[in-house]
Every structure is written in structure tokens, then in C-alpha cells.
Design an enzyme around this catalytic site. Structure first.
Site, mmCIF file in Angstrom:
data_model
loop_
_atom_site.group_PDB
_atom_site.id
_atom_site.type_symbol
_atom_site.label_atom_id
_atom_site.label_comp_id
_atom_site.label_asym_id
_atom_site.label_seq_id
_atom_site.Cartn_x
_atom_site.Cartn_y
_atom_site.Cartn_z
ATOM 1 N N HIS A 67 1.765 4.131 -3.426
ATOM 2 C CA HIS A 67 1.312 5.596 -2.656
ATOM 3 C C HIS A 67 2.197 6.129 -2.801
ATOM 4 C CE1 HIS A 67 -3.011 4.110 -2.040
ATOM 5 N NE2 HIS A 67 -4.056 5.700 -2.171
ATOM 6 N N TYR B 165 -4.691 15.697 1.606
ATOM 7 C CA TYR B 165 -4.853 14.824 1.866
ATOM 8 C C TYR B 165 -3.309 14.710 2.234
ATOM 9 C CZ TYR B 165 -7.254 10.717 0.215
ATOM 10 O OH TYR B 165 -7.725 9.809 0.077
ATOM 11 N N TYR C 73 0.522 -1.263 -0.268
ATOM 12 C CA TYR C 73 -0.300 -0.023 -0.125
ATOM 13 C C TYR C 73 0.653 1.166 -0.013
ATOM 14 C CZ TYR C 73 -2.985 3.198 1.189
ATOM 15 O OH TYR C 73 -4.682 4.183 1.215
ATOM 16 N N TRP D 152 -7.136 3.632 -10.736
ATOM 17 C CA TRP D 152 -6.993 3.356 -9.600
ATOM 18 C C TRP D 152 -7.049 2.484 -8.629
ATOM 19 C CZ3 TRP D 152 -2.478 5.115 -7.176
ATOM 20 C CH2 TRP D 152 -2.195 4.811 -6.145
ATOM 21 N N TRP D 153 -8.508 2.234 -8.017
ATOM 22 C CA TRP D 153 -9.054 1.462 -6.993
ATOM 23 C C TRP D 153 -9.383 0.142 -7.456
ATOM 24 C CZ3 TRP D 153 -14.775 4.688 -6.762
ATOM 25 C CH2 TRP D 153 -14.468 5.872 -6.420
#
Length: 106
Positions: free
Chosen positions: A22, A41, A18, A76-77
Site C-alpha cells: 500500500h 480513504y 500489506y 490489484w486484487w
């Protein structure tokens, strides 16, 4: 600007993947998020449980509601679905639970 926060969940054993994905976020995805009015964000991890806590600011005229139907967001998801819990009926979108503000110090 409005600040919102939400919780997501990593599947066990996927913290490093993860983080790596990112760290290499697609520039076009960053641009899409900015164009939708998203600012400042951040995503935080609670390592013992794999819980992810996200906080962002969004402009008054944000277009976040349009993101779930955008092909780039969907891609992306799809690329993250093997790492995260997804919700029923959300296809590959991460399960996202809103958090209620309880305190803020400016």
C-alpha cells in the site's frame, strides 16, 4: 458525501507486506479510485487479529459498483490475494464485510 466503513482480514504474518504494497500503491489505481468517486480513504489495522478496518467517503454519483469488473482493480486484487482472506465466489477479491455506523461526531 456518503461515508462507509468495512472490515477485511489479513492472513497471519503478512502485516509488513500489506503495508509495503500500500505504501507503493500504483498511481493508476489511485487515479481509478478517485475517478470512481472515492475520497478520504483510510485503512486501519488491529495488529493482534490482523483485522483491517477501512473508512472512505464517496461522492453522490460514485461508480464504486463498477470497480469489481475493472481489469486494473482485478489485477490489484490478484496481487493482494496471497495476503488477505478472499470470499467464496469472489475470485481474488478481498472478503469485505460492511460495518454499521453506530456513532459519528463531526
Amino acid at each position: 458525501m456518503q461515508q462507509i466503513a468495512f472490515k477485511m482480514q489479513l492472513k497471519p504474518g503478512h502485516i509488513d507486506a500489506y503495508k509495503a504494497r500500500h505504501d507503493a500503491i500504483w498511481p493508476e489505481l489511485s487515479a481509478l479510485l478517485r475517478d470512481a468517486g472515492i475520497r478520504d480513504y483510510s485503512i486501519f489495522l488491529e495488529p493482534q487479529s490482523g483485522a483491517l478496518f477501512a473508512v472512505l467517503r464517496r461522492t453522490e454519483n460514485h461508480r464504486m459498483d463498477d470497480l469489481p469488473s475493472h481489469p486494473l482493480m482485478r489485477r490489484w486484487w490478484d496481487s493482494m490475494a496471497d495476503l488477505m482472506e478472499t470470499g467464496p465466489g469472489l475470485d481474488s477479491a478481498p472478503l469485505s464485510l460492511p460495518l454499521t455506523p453506530m456513532f459519528h461526531l463531526d
